[in-house]
Design a protein around this motif. Structure first.
Motif, PDB file in Angstrom:
ATOM      1  N   MET A   1       0.840  -1.195   0.000  1.00  0.00           N
ATOM      2  CA  MET A   1       0.000   0.000   0.000  1.00  0.00           C
ATOM      3  C   MET A   1       0.884   1.259   0.000  1.00  0.00           C
ATOM      4  N   ALA A   2       0.533   2.243  -0.823  1.00  0.00           N
ATOM      5  CA  ALA A   2       1.408   3.407  -0.950  1.00  0.00           C
ATOM      6  C   ALA A   2       1.123   4.441   0.150  1.00  0.00           C
ATOM      7  N   ILE A   3       2.175   5.140   0.530  1.00  0.00           N
ATOM      8  CA  ILE A   3       2.048   6.254   1.480  1.00  0.00           C
ATOM      9  C   ILE A   3       2.326   7.553   0.731  1.00  0.00           C
ATOM     10  N   THR A   4       1.443   8.532   0.882  1.00  0.00           N
ATOM     11  CA  THR A   4       1.781   9.896   0.459  1.00  0.00           C
ATOM     12  C   THR A   4       2.206  10.670   1.699  1.00  0.00           C
TER      13      THR A   4
ATOM     14  N   ARG B   1      -3.374   9.955  -5.809  1.00  0.00           N
ATOM     15  CA  ARG B   1      -4.698  10.019  -5.177  1.00  0.00           C
ATOM     16  C   ARG B   1      -5.201   8.708  -4.607  1.00  0.00           C
ATOM     17  N   ASP B   2      -4.655   7.585  -5.098  1.00  0.00           N
ATOM     18  CA  ASP B   2      -5.126   6.306  -4.555  1.00  0.00           C
ATOM     19  C   ASP B   2      -4.312   5.853  -3.336  1.00  0.00           C
ATOM     20  N   SER B   3      -3.481   6.733  -2.785  1.00  0.00           N
ATOM     21  CA  SER B   3      -2.692   6.354  -1.597  1.00  0.00           C
ATOM     22  C   SER B   3      -3.642   6.094  -0.432  1.00  0.00           C
ATOM     23  N   GLU B   4      -3.531   4.915   0.163  1.00  0.00           N
ATOM     24  CA  GLU B   4      -4.419   4.608   1.291  1.00  0.00           C
ATOM     25  C   GLU B   4      -3.865   5.132   2.606  1.00  0.00           C
ATOM     26  N   PHE B   5      -2.556   5.397   2.606  1.00  0.00           N
ATOM     27  CA  PHE B   5      -1.916   5.894   3.822  1.00  0.00           C
ATOM     28  C   PHE B   5      -1.396   7.305   3.568  1.00  0.00           C
ATOM     29  N   LEU B   6      -1.640   8.180   4.530  1.00  0.00           N
ATOM     30  CA  LEU B   6      -1.197   9.577   4.400  1.00  0.00           C
ATOM     31  C   LEU B   6      -0.399   9.945   5.639  1.00  0.00           C
TER      32      LEU B   6
ATOM     33  N   ARG C   1      -7.075   5.995   4.057  1.00  0.00           N
ATOM     34  CA  ARG C   1      -7.657   5.068   5.036  1.00  0.00           C
ATOM     35  C   ARG C   1      -7.052   5.271   6.430  1.00  0.00           C
ATOM     36  N   LEU C   2      -5.762   5.562   6.470  1.00  0.00           N
ATOM     37  CA  LEU C   2      -5.105   5.780   7.760  1.00  0.00           C
ATOM     38  C   LEU C   2      -4.228   7.028   7.647  1.00  0.00           C
ATOM     39  N   VAL C   3      -4.461   7.967   8.543  1.00  0.00           N
ATOM     40  CA  VAL C   3      -3.732   9.241   8.480  1.00  0.00           C
ATOM     41  C   VAL C   3      -2.938   9.422   9.769  1.00  0.00           C
TER      42      VAL C   3
ATOM     43  N   GLY D   1      13.432  10.998  14.740  1.00  0.00           N
ATOM     44  CA  GLY D   1      11.980  10.917  14.932  1.00  0.00           C
ATOM     45  C   GLY D   1      11.250  10.625  13.631  1.00  0.00           C
ATOM     46  N   ASP D   2      11.693  11.268  12.558  1.00  0.00           N
ATOM     47  CA  ASP D   2      11.053  11.040  11.251  1.00  0.00           C
ATOM     48  C   ASP D   2      11.370   9.641  10.731  1.00  0.00           C
ATOM     49  N   SER D   3      12.575   9.169  11.021  1.00  0.00           N
ATOM     50  CA  SER D   3      12.943   7.813  10.595  1.00  0.00           C
ATOM     51  C   SER D   3      12.150   6.796  11.386  1.00  0.00           C
ATOM     52  N   PHE D   4      11.942   7.071  12.683  1.00  0.00           N
ATOM     53  CA  PHE D   4      11.061   6.206  13.481  1.00  0.00           C
ATOM     54  C   PHE D   4       9.689   6.166  12.818  1.00  0.00           C
ATOM     55  N   ALA D   5       9.157   7.336  12.503  1.00  0.00           N
ATOM     56  CA  ALA D   5       7.811   7.413  11.904  1.00  0.00           C
ATOM     57  C   ALA D   5       7.773   6.665  10.577  1.00  0.00           C
ATOM     58  N   GLY D   6       8.837   6.778   9.777  1.00  0.00           N
ATOM     59  CA  GLY D   6       8.889   6.094   8.476  1.00  0.00           C
ATOM     60  C   GLY D   6       8.889   4.586   8.636  1.00  0.00           C
ATOM     61  N   GLY D   7       9.662   4.083   9.596  1.00  0.00           N
ATOM     62  CA  GLY D   7       9.691   2.637   9.844  1.00  0.00           C
ATOM     63  C   GLY D   7       8.351   2.160  10.378  1.00  0.00           C
ATOM     64  N   PHE D   8       7.805   2.914  11.307  1.00  0.00           N
ATOM     65  CA  PHE D   8       6.530   2.559  11.945  1.00  0.00           C
ATOM     66  C   PHE D   8       5.387   2.549  10.923  1.00  0.00           C
ATOM     67  N   PHE D   9       5.227   3.651  10.211  1.00  0.00           N
ATOM     68  CA  PHE D   9       4.090   3.781   9.292  1.00  0.00           C
ATOM     69  C   PHE D   9       4.316   2.949   8.031  1.00  0.00           C
ATOM     70  N   GLY D  10       5.583   2.880   7.591  1.00  0.00           N
ATOM     71  CA  GLY D  10       5.915   2.074   6.411  1.00  0.00           C
ATOM     72  C   GLY D  10       5.587   0.611   6.664  1.00  0.00           C
ATOM     73  N   TYR D  11       5.940   0.128   7.838  1.00  0.00           N
ATOM     74  CA  TYR D  11       5.633  -1.266   8.159  1.00  0.00           C
ATOM     75  C   TYR D  11       4.120  -1.493   8.215  1.00  0.00           C
ATOM     76  N   LEU D  12       3.391  -0.576   8.862  1.00  0.00           N
ATOM     77  CA  LEU D  12       1.922  -0.719   8.930  1.00  0.00           C
ATOM     78  C   LEU D  12       1.324  -0.771   7.520  1.00  0.00           C
ATOM     79  N   ALA D  13       1.831   0.093   6.628  1.00  0.00           N
ATOM     80  CA  ALA D  13       1.289   0.146   5.262  1.00  0.00           C
ATOM     81  C   ALA D  13       1.588  -1.136   4.495  1.00  0.00           C
ATOM     82  N   SER D  14       2.605  -1.865   4.920  1.00  0.00           N
ATOM     83  CA  SER D  14       2.968  -3.099   4.204  1.00  0.00           C
ATOM     84  C   SER D  14       2.143  -4.300   4.685  1.00  0.00           C
ATOM     85  N   GLN D  15       1.313  -4.096   5.684  1.00  0.00           N
ATOM     86  CA  GLN D  15       0.530  -5.191   6.262  1.00  0.00           C
ATOM     87  C   GLN D  15      -0.920  -5.152   5.768  1.00  0.00           C
ATOM     88  N   THR D  16      -1.541  -6.323   5.629  1.00  0.00           N
ATOM     89  CA  THR D  16      -2.921  -6.336   5.142  1.00  0.00           C
ATOM     90  C   THR D  16      -3.900  -5.928   6.232  1.00  0.00           C
ATOM     91  N   GLU D  17      -3.530  -6.185   7.489  1.00  0.00           N
ATOM     92  CA  GLU D  17      -4.442  -5.890   8.590  1.00  0.00           C
ATOM     93  C   GLU D  17      -3.658  -5.251   9.727  1.00  0.00           C
TER      94      GLU D  17
END
Ligand code: AMP
Length: 311
Positions: free
Chosen positions: A1-4, A113-118, A139-141, A244-260
């Motif tokens: 899932m893509a992140i914008t 525009r189809d990014s589900e994660f922002l 879907r998740l901001v 802090g931003d790298s933490f956020a990237g790892g955290f949110f990037g991993y969530l976006a890579s999961q189906t649930e």
């Protein structure tokens, strides 16, 4: 899932006990994108000036990050100067020059525009809100901010918080935002402002997630209120900028890579956040993330498990 992601793309001048760097590539969106790119597709919205050239662009390209949303206009890029001479956990800001960001009108490329994660990385909350409103289907901001905006742009920030699912900020900023010096009380007060999930970063001491019943895909999976991930004790922290931003990237990037999103994926995301933060501080600016491999990330994840496992 893509992140914008929207946020600062900047030049940073940084001084730490390990040395000094002038005008290296930085910015909240930059550090976030590099970290998240190891987990999922990342698309950036930002503005840069004439000083942003092929050398800087290549850093994004090398990680496959979509830069079609980075607008180039006449003028100078965002510039930040800071030091960590007394306290490696908190930057002392010497200069913040918004430059081209001062009059930025974010435009969302159709391809984003189809990014589900922002992710609303650290920048003027007015811009964060505009991007949030332009992407109502996300879907998740999640978002981040800092003392600079909390102090002087509070009303705009409160509007952004209403549109967030997850807020990631550091502990002093949590307390400042809530006007309460107890972390648990402050977290509760901040969550009442909008985000159902709060990730509080403690610099070299790790991060704590505060959950609510809305944090997971299945609401009945709710089983915990608080989860803490450690940070890796390192012999030398060369430059905390972007941790802090790298933490956020790892955290949110991993969530976006999961189906649930389950309690288990959330806990693992906290660890991936810590893993990416631990790499970011090993060299100046983006240097370490530029050279990182997925294998190193996986190895360090195992190291984090060993650091905290009881049996
Ligand atoms: P952190 O992860 O908190 O260390 O964020 C560091 C990055 O934030 C640096 O690369 C700076 O360019 C950027 N930054 C500093 N001040 C601001 C600000 N007021 N708004 C947006 N970005 C900022």
């Amino acid at each position: 899932m893509a992140i914008t992601v929207v946020g600062s793309v900047a030049f940073d001048s940084i001084e730490t006990p390990s040395g000094r760097r002038e005008r290296c590539l930085g910015g909240a969106a930059t550090h976030f994108s590099l970290a998240a790119s190891f987990f999922t597709d990342v698309r950036v919205i930002a503005v840069v000036g004439e000083d942003f050239g092929p050398e800087q662009e290549a850093v994004f390209q090398a990680r496959g990050i979509d830069t079609r949303g980075i607008e180039r206009i006449a003028g100078k890029s965002f510039f930040w100067e800071g030091s960590y001479l007394e306290n490696l956990n908190e930057a002392k800001t010497h200069a913040t020059e918004l430059n081209v960001f001062a009059a930025f009108e974010p435009k969302i490329p159709d391809a984003y525009r189809d990014s589900e994660f922002l992710f609303l990385a650290n920048i003027d909350p007015v811009l964060q809100r505009r991007v949030r409103e332009a992407m109502p289907d996300a879907r998740l901001v999640a978002g981040d901010t800092m003392n600079y905006w909390i102090k002087d742009h509070r009303a705009a920030l409160l509007e952004v918080l209403k549109g967030l699912d997850i807020l990631l900020i550091n502990d002093t900023e949590t307390k400042m935002l809530a006007g309460n010096n107890n972390l648990v009380h402050a977290a509760r007060a901040v969550m009442a402002l909008g985000p159902h999930t709060l990730v509080v970063k403690h610099g070299e001491y790790g991060a704590t997630a505060f959950f609510s019943s809305h944090s997971f895909s299945k609401k009945d999976a709710y089983e915990e209120h608080i989860f803490r991930a450690p940070a890796l004790p390192l012999e030398e922290v060369v430059d905390p900028t972007g941790a802090g931003d790298s933490f956020a990237g790892g955290f949110f990037g991993y969530l976006a890579s999961q189906t649930e999103i389950t309690p288990a994926t959330f806990r693992r995301a906290m660890f991936y956040g810590s893993v990416m933060g631990s790499f970011a501080v090993e060299r100046f600016g983006t240097e370490r993330l530029q050279q990182l491999t997925r294998q190193e990330i996986d190895d360090r994840f195992i190291l984090f498990r060993e650091l905290t496992h009881l049996d």
